[in-house]
Design an enzyme around this catalytic site. Structure first.
Site, PDB file in Angstrom:
ATOM      1  N   HIS A   1       0.847  -1.189   0.000  1.00 26.95           N
ATOM      2  CA  HIS A   1       0.000   0.000   0.000  1.00 26.95           C
ATOM      3  C   HIS A   1       0.876   1.230   0.000  1.00 26.95           C
ATOM      4  O   HIS A   1       1.945   1.225   0.609  1.00 26.95           O
ATOM      5  CB  HIS A   1      -0.908   0.018   1.239  1.00 26.95           C
ATOM      6  CG  HIS A   1      -2.060   0.944   1.090  1.00 26.95           C
ATOM      7  ND1 HIS A   1      -1.976   2.268   1.410  1.00 26.95           N
ATOM      8  CD2 HIS A   1      -3.297   0.728   0.612  1.00 26.95           C
ATOM      9  CE1 HIS A   1      -3.140   2.836   1.140  1.00 26.95           C
ATOM     10  NE2 HIS A   1      -3.957   1.928   0.648  1.00 26.95           N
TER      11      HIS A   1
ATOM     12  N   ASP B   1      -7.917  -5.634   0.141  1.00 26.64           N
ATOM     13  CA  ASP B   1      -8.383  -6.496  -0.949  1.00 26.64           C
ATOM     14  C   ASP B   1      -7.949  -7.944  -0.794  1.00 26.64           C
ATOM     15  O   ASP B   1      -8.348  -8.790  -1.579  1.00 26.64           O
ATOM     16  CB  ASP B   1      -7.864  -5.955  -2.287  1.00 26.64           C
ATOM     17  CG  ASP B   1      -8.508  -4.625  -2.626  1.00 26.64           C
ATOM     18  OD1 ASP B   1      -9.706  -4.495  -2.392  1.00 26.64           O
ATOM     19  OD2 ASP B   1      -7.796  -3.717  -3.094  1.00 26.64           O
TER      20      ASP B   1
END
Ligand code: CMC
Length: 430
Positions: A307, A365
């Site tokens: 991320h 996710d």
């Protein structure tokens, strides 16, 4: 209180004083807004890795701690104790609602769940095999052609109505995109159901049979919505803000956000992640995929890992992992092979120096696709579900921007590396 600190930028024979802004949380921010006017130079930051693009009071992320706060409230508390529509209220209006405020808000959203009947014809223009995200980009953009009475962005009442319409109608549109893709009739919303149950019903009911949403699945669905509700200035939110900065109407701006979300580096990662876990298939294949993810000559990346902001566990991934266990237990899916691969992949990656050194952790996710798959959603619906959940974040950020008197059109500069001035050459002389 005015910020008094300054930073000094020195280059050539110039020295420029730049104000330093103190946020309520997070690192200090050097305000370079007047840099070009004062020094005749730009800053260069592709991907905005060190650049704040706006002032916002909505969401805060501490990427090193792995903390996500909405209006100050941590996401794990909201996921455990609150529910999606309450979080929507919090994001939109800044405070948790009283019981009366919540009742009023829920009634307003519920009142707007149907879409204009003529939109049904609009859907029918798409190919059946279109990706539901493709359909959603088109249909949400087309909302501005159906709801003219809420496109005047200078009118706060119209902005409010557009916001409620978008939050209310996105589940209906996502469900219609799904129904259309599988050749089933559209299912109208039922306003006696809560937001998540209504969405499940619009996706899975058929006119021939009664559909009773399972409260545990509805709760899991609601939690997925909550975990995706906002995430400060991510790519799709920044897209919405940039589109909105020109004065474009909110439906067009949200369609732009949906288009941006679709990419596999962003919201499309949930579909890509489940497809990757299935491709890996069994835990013994994991070392091969880990090696590929580390190979600089192989474009493969571990989807659902890494991320831009989190350099620690994504707090949403933790809740999602617990939810995956709960939902699979409820559905009696024991030894789900995809979950086994996911858990083992997570374990192996978190012990591997490549992932440890680069601080690559599972993101939101990584586990969401496993839950959605167990609920019966095809992979193509994963990103539309992300999009409908994120609509409240986009719209809250858009409203905040429009109401800000300092808002101006977003217009980045560039580091130009092309040809300098040259005269046109006639075709016979080239
Ligand atoms: N697998 C393997 N290596 C990775 C991964 C990954 N998933 N993510 C980052 N890296 C490596 C990357 O190769 C780079 O290595 P080096 O420094 O040697 O060049 C380093 O880690 C930093 O990566 P980056 O691409 O410069 O970082 P970024 O902040 O630009 O990208 C990201 C963030 C999320 C796009 C990226 O981690 C990624 O592509 N992850 C997979 C896709 C994914 O799961 N996306 C969902 C993000 S969370 C939900 C959302 O926001 O929509």
């Amino acid at each position: 209180m005015a910020d008094s600190k300054t930073a000094t930028l020195t280059f050539d024979d110039k020295s420029i004083e730049l104000p330093v802004r103190s946020p309520s949380a997070g690192p200090e921010v050097i305000d370079i807004g007047k840099l070009y006017a004062q020094g005749g130079v730009f800053t260069h930051d592709p991907g905005f890795t060190s650049t704040s693009s706006c002032e916002s009071e909505i969401t805060f992320i501490d990427g090193d701690k792995g903390e996500l706060l909405h209006r100050g409230y941590p996401i794990d508390q909201l996921a455990a104790k609150s529910h999606y529509l309450e979080v929507c209220y919090l994001l939109l209006y800044g405070e948790l609602p009283t019981a009366a405020q919540l009742e009023d808000f829920e009634a307003r959203v519920t009142n707007h769940t149907m879409v204009h009947e003529q939109m049904h014809n609009f859907f029918r223009g798409f190919r059946r095999d279109a990706h539901p995200m493709a359909t959603m980009v088109g249909v949400v953009g087309a909302m501005s052609a159906f709801y003219h009475d809420s496109t005047d962005i200078s009118d706060p009442w119209q902005r409010e109505v557009a916001s409620i319409r978008l939050i209310a109608k996105l589940p209906t549109i996502a469900a219609m995109a799904y129904k259309y893709s599988i050749g089933q009739p559209f299912v109208y919303p039922r306003n006696d159901l809560d937001y998540a149950s209504n969405f499940l019903r619009m996706c899975f009911a058929v006119p021939a049979e009664e559909y009773i949403p399972d409260p545990i699945l509805s709760r899991a669905m609601d939690r997925i919505f909550t975990l995706h509700a906002d995430h400060e200035q991510n790519a799709s939110t920044s897209t919405v803000r940039l589109a909105g900065s020109s004065g474009a109407n909110p439906f067009a701006c949200i369609a732009a956000g949906i288009a941006c979300l679709w990419g596999p580096a962003h919201g499309g990662a949930n579909q890509a992640c489940l497809e990757m876990l299935r491709e890996i298939g069994t835990p013994d294949q994991i070392p091969e995929y880990i090696a590929r993810a580390k190979d600089k000559d192989d474009p493969f990346r571990l989807m659902g890992f890494g991320h831009r902001v989190y350099k620690n566990f994504d707090p949403r991934a933790k809740v999602m992992k617990e939810s995956a266990d709960e939902v699979l237990d409820l559905l009696g899916v024991e030894n789900n092979p995809t979950l086994q691969v996911a858990k083992e992949l997570e374990r192996v990656a978190l012990e591997d120096s490549y992932f440890v050194d680069k601080k690559l952790y599972p993101n939101v996710d990584f586990y969401s696709g496993i839950i959605l798959d167990a609920m019966g959603f095809p992979t193509a619906m994963f990103t539309p579900i992300f999009a409908l959940s994120r609509t409240v974040g986009w719209i809250s950020q858009w409203k905040e921007m429009i109401a800000d008197p300092k808002n101006k059109i977003g217009r980045p500069r560039q580091l130009y590396t092309g040809a300098t001035y040259r005269d046109y050459v006639d075709i016979e002389n080239r």
